[in-house]
Design a protein around this motif. Sequence first.
Motif, short mmCIF file in Angstrom:
data_model
loop_
_atom_site.label_atom_id
_atom_site.label_comp_id
_atom_site.label_asym_id
_atom_site.label_seq_id
_atom_site.Cartn_x
_atom_site.Cartn_y
_atom_site.Cartn_z
N TYR A 159 29.91 11.09 12.97
CA TYR A 159 29.47 11.67 11.69
C TYR A 159 28.01 11.36 11.42
CZ TYR A 159 34.26 12.97 10.76
OH TYR A 159 35.50 13.56 10.84
N GLY A 160 27.57 10.17 11.81
CA GLY A 160 26.15 9.87 11.72
C GLY A 160 25.35 10.74 12.66
N TYR A 161 25.91 10.99 13.83
CA TYR A 161 25.26 11.87 14.81
C TYR A 161 25.13 13.29 14.26
CZ TYR A 161 24.65 14.54 19.14
OH TYR A 161 24.18 15.40 20.10
N PHE A 162 26.22 13.82 13.70
CA PHE A 162 26.17 15.15 13.12
C PHE A 162 25.18 15.21 11.96
CE2 PHE A 162 30.72 16.31 14.58
CZ PHE A 162 30.21 16.87 15.74
N PHE A 163 25.15 14.15 11.16
CA PHE A 163 24.23 14.10 10.02
C PHE A 163 22.79 14.28 10.48
CE2 PHE A 163 21.60 11.61 7.02
CZ PHE A 163 21.88 12.28 5.84
N VAL A 164 22.41 13.53 11.50
CA VAL A 164 21.04 13.63 12.02
C VAL A 164 20.78 15.02 12.61
CG1 VAL A 164 19.40 12.74 13.73
CG2 VAL A 164 20.89 11.17 12.48
N GLU A 165 21.73 15.52 13.40
CA GLU A 165 21.54 16.82 14.05
C GLU A 165 21.46 17.96 13.03
OE1 GLU A 165 21.50 17.57 17.81
OE2 GLU A 165 20.53 15.71 17.18
N ILE A 166 22.26 17.86 11.97
CA ILE A 166 22.21 18.90 10.93
C ILE A 166 20.88 18.86 10.20
CG2 ILE A 166 23.17 19.51 8.66
CD1 ILE A 166 25.93 18.74 9.83
N LEU A 167 20.38 17.67 9.89
CA LEU A 167 19.06 17.56 9.26
C LEU A 167 17.98 18.14 10.15
CD1 LEU A 167 19.05 14.03 7.54
CD2 LEU A 167 19.75 16.24 6.61
N LYS A 168 18.17 18.05 11.47
CA LYS A 168 17.20 18.58 12.43
C LYS A 168 17.46 20.06 12.73
CE LYS A 168 15.96 15.98 15.85
NZ LYS A 168 15.99 15.13 17.06
N ASN A 228 20.17 21.41 14.07
CA ASN A 228 20.92 21.62 15.31
C ASN A 228 22.41 21.64 14.99
OD1 ASN A 228 18.49 21.52 16.75
ND2 ASN A 228 18.64 19.30 17.02
N PHE A 229 23.06 22.78 15.19
CA PHE A 229 24.46 22.92 14.77
C PHE A 229 25.42 23.17 15.93
CE2 PHE A 229 22.02 23.90 11.01
CZ PHE A 229 22.77 23.37 9.97
N THR A 230 24.92 23.27 17.15
CA THR A 230 25.75 23.68 18.29
C THR A 230 26.98 22.80 18.46
OG1 THR A 230 23.80 24.51 19.44
CG2 THR A 230 25.79 24.17 20.75
N GLU A 231 26.79 21.50 18.63
CA GLU A 231 27.92 20.58 18.85
C GLU A 231 28.76 20.43 17.59
OE1 GLU A 231 26.39 17.46 22.18
OE2 GLU A 231 25.26 17.56 20.32
N PHE A 232 28.13 20.56 16.44
CA PHE A 232 28.88 20.47 15.19
C PHE A 232 29.95 21.56 15.12
CE2 PHE A 232 29.45 22.02 10.85
CZ PHE A 232 29.95 20.89 10.23
N PHE A 233 29.57 22.80 15.44
CA PHE A 233 30.52 23.91 15.37
C PHE A 233 31.61 23.79 16.43
CE2 PHE A 233 26.93 26.40 13.32
CZ PHE A 233 27.51 26.33 12.06
#
Length: 256
Positions: free
Chosen positions: A208-217, A219-224
């Motif tokens: 969730y911390g990883y997704f948080f950083v990626e979303i702020l940047k 980057n949504f690929t792995e999140f989806f």
Amino acid sequence: MNKSLNYLREAFIISMKISKEYKLNTYFMITFDIVLVLAKLLSFYIILSIVGDVIQWTILDYFIWYVLILIYWKFLWMHNLRGFSNVLLKGDMNQYLMRPISPYLQITSNKMNFPNFVSGFILLISIYLVALYQGYTNFLFGTLILIIGQISFIIFRNLFEAFSFIGKNLNFISNMYDQFDSMILRFTPKLFSETIFRGTAFLFTAVYGYFFVEILKNNFTEFFIYFKYLLLLTFVALFILMFIWKKGLEKYEAFG
């Protein structure tokens, strides 16, 4: 509902008054967190020199990610079943069952720690300030994922503790989870993307911390790809937690 909310409010106030009486504990905790974060940043700096091209993160991304996971642990103390096996083994569950408040609510709130709350709030502000400095966006959506991550973490941790109803002292289960979680926390889920642990790495707290950083940047690929499965697992874990708790209370007996 009103009784439960009033109980939580009073538990929080008591924790706050204890913290006010023993201010040194709060100061020590904040100092310890600062030293811990600085030490982790040093280790992350070394890791970045080796795998920076793979992860594509800066040292400040690492800061946001690690501090957010630290915040999750801080706020876990506001609602957790840690040490629940001792409650069962000592027969102390009786004192919670005789009160007109949910036993679960009583046990999960009796370890409220105001210094952790203060430290967690300071850390939370710090990651948003760093993210603003980095020029990141999607703060609203990122905050939603942060909150879902905290709820999910609490559910999974309490589920492991609730298994004590079945085997009394099964701390090795949560300890095993913590060991895997700690390994992911050292290297981020991204570093496992080319290994057989690719999917497994996204089952732990650090994601969730990883997704948080990626979303702020942005980057949504792995999140989806992974988030829908994580959300499903959270609901399944919640259902199992409620089932174990209900059946455990029905069969609970204390002696002595």
